[in-house]
Design an enzyme around this catalytic site. Sequence first.
Site, PDB file in Angstrom:
ATOM      1  CE  LYS A  22      -3.805  -2.165   2.407  1.00  0.00           C
ATOM      2  NZ  LYS A  22      -4.331  -2.216   3.793  1.00  0.00           N
ATOM      3  CG  ASP A  69      -7.245   0.166   4.244  1.00  0.00           C
ATOM      4  OD1 ASP A  69      -7.904  -0.683   3.389  1.00  0.00           O
ATOM      5  OD2 ASP A  69      -5.738  -0.272   4.181  1.00  0.00           O
TER       6      ASP A  69
HETATM    7  P1  ATR Z   1      -0.069  -2.240   5.496  1.00  0.00           P
HETATM    8  O1  ATR Z   1      -0.222  -1.599   4.133  1.00  0.00           O
HETATM    9  O2  ATR Z   1      -1.101  -3.225   5.651  1.00  0.00           O
HETATM   10  O3  ATR Z   1      -0.312  -1.381   6.837  1.00  0.00           O
HETATM   11  P2  ATR Z   1       2.664  -2.155   6.112  1.00  0.00           P
HETATM   12  O4  ATR Z   1       2.735  -0.794   5.409  1.00  0.00           O
HETATM   13  O5  ATR Z   1       3.659  -2.955   5.755  1.00  0.00           O
HETATM   14  O6  ATR Z   1       1.308  -2.876   5.720  1.00  0.00           O
HETATM   15  O7  ATR Z   1       2.639  -1.921   7.683  1.00  0.00           O
HETATM   16  C1  ATR Z   1       2.612  -3.097   8.600  1.00  0.00           C
HETATM   17  C2  ATR Z   1       2.696  -2.786   9.856  1.00  0.00           C
HETATM   18  O8  ATR Z   1       2.625  -3.838  10.796  1.00  0.00           O
HETATM   19  C3  ATR Z   1       3.649  -1.750  10.393  1.00  0.00           C
HETATM   20  O9  ATR Z   1       3.175  -1.038  11.400  1.00  0.00           O
HETATM   21  C4  ATR Z   1       4.806  -2.719  10.840  1.00  0.00           C
HETATM   22  O10 ATR Z   1       5.733  -2.150  11.791  1.00  0.00           O
HETATM   23  P3  ATR Z   1       6.950  -1.559  11.270  1.00  0.00           P
HETATM   24  O11 ATR Z   1       6.715  -0.175  10.872  1.00  0.00           O
HETATM   25  O12 ATR Z   1       7.960  -1.512  12.587  1.00  0.00           O
HETATM   26  O13 ATR Z   1       7.706  -2.349  10.197  1.00  0.00           O
HETATM   27  C5  ATR Z   1       3.948  -3.674  11.515  1.00  0.00           C
HETATM   28  N1  ATR Z   1       4.486  -4.864  11.613  1.00  0.00           N
HETATM   29  C6  ATR Z   1       4.843  -5.861  10.609  1.00  0.00           C
HETATM   30  N2  ATR Z   1       5.665  -6.897  11.113  1.00  0.00           N
HETATM   31  C7  ATR Z   1       5.668  -6.510  12.544  1.00  0.00           C
HETATM   32  C8  ATR Z   1       6.328  -7.379  13.595  1.00  0.00           C
HETATM   33  N3  ATR Z   1       6.887  -8.583  13.343  1.00  0.00           N
HETATM   34  N4  ATR Z   1       6.419  -6.953  14.850  1.00  0.00           N
HETATM   35  C9  ATR Z   1       5.927  -5.554  14.994  1.00  0.00           C
HETATM   36  N5  ATR Z   1       5.086  -5.098  14.164  1.00  0.00           N
HETATM   37  C10 ATR Z   1       5.047  -5.488  12.901  1.00  0.00           C
END
Ligand code: ATR
Length: 271
Positions: free
Chosen positions: A73, A110
């Site tokens: 996204k 969203d």
């Molecule tokens: P989306 O478009 O669905 O929001 P994204 O922009 O990739 O997907 O965002 C994913 C979110 O999940 C982020 O807040 C991410 O944290 P980071 O900004 O630190 O990457 C969070 N997230 C994904 N995997 C994670 C993990 N293993 N632990 C903590 N937060 C996680």
Amino acid sequence: MVEITGTTRLYGILADPIHHVKTPQMLNAFMAQEGIDGVTVPMHVGADDLAALMAGLKHMKNLGGLIVTVPHKTAVLDLCDEVTDSARRIGAVNTIRRTADGRLIGEMLDGKGFVGGLIAGGIAPEGRSAYLAGAGGAANAIAFALAQAGVSRLTIANRTRAKAEDLADRLKDAFPGLQVDIGSPDPSGHDIVVNATSLGLRDGDPLPLDADRLAPEQIVAEIIMQPEQTALLKAAAARGCRVHFGKPMLACQRELMAAFLELSAPAGTAE
Ligand code: ATR
């Protein structure tokens, strides 16, 4: 489902992983019901290949549009020819319309879908405090929509703190009267707790926040649709909280997506 013929317009959903997506079922049911000559299919693409795929899809004359989800996204924003003001402010896109002259126009629905789903579930955010786990594309959209809906204050907690700080700064610019704080994994002291991270999508994911700190008067809302019962929602229910599933966000977005994609049946063909 409509019969696919030479005149059928193609819509795709871009995701990685993709097995969990619900948008094809939802949009195909909608198009069949409305008599729209279109079909929505899953398009599985990894982050490294997204730009190449988008560049190619632009040339597909019968592409009507795209839905975009994890993890694309944010990245897809710069791959559109144009984006709406709200998508630019949020920094992410989840719905793209292809115009007749091959331009890709991005919008982010969203947040509006999430808040619409909350309200449809009888949970009005206005005047309530909110805790948001995440600062990615979905979280950005939800933060702006919660602010727009009139939450009393908003706390953002994210693994990567700098992203939470960046989101908080942009929110404060757009909503100068709103109290925005950077939070820890502890969600206590907020009326509505929202998981807007991707944690919960995969088996064995850690919880996005410290569920031991949840109290029965809190409402815990999820953006993950599959599985419906995430580990967070199970933990929240076990602690006596009211839970709000991820699905209503998509149901509410159906109308918003249909309008933005300009899905309509030829005159006289809708049932
Ligand atoms: P989306 O478009 O669905 O929001 P994204 O922009 O990739 O997907 O965002 C994913 C979110 O999940 C982020 O807040 C991410 O944290 P980071 O900004 O630190 O990457 C969070 N997230 C994904 N995997 C994670 C993990 N293993 N632990 C903590 N937060 C996680």
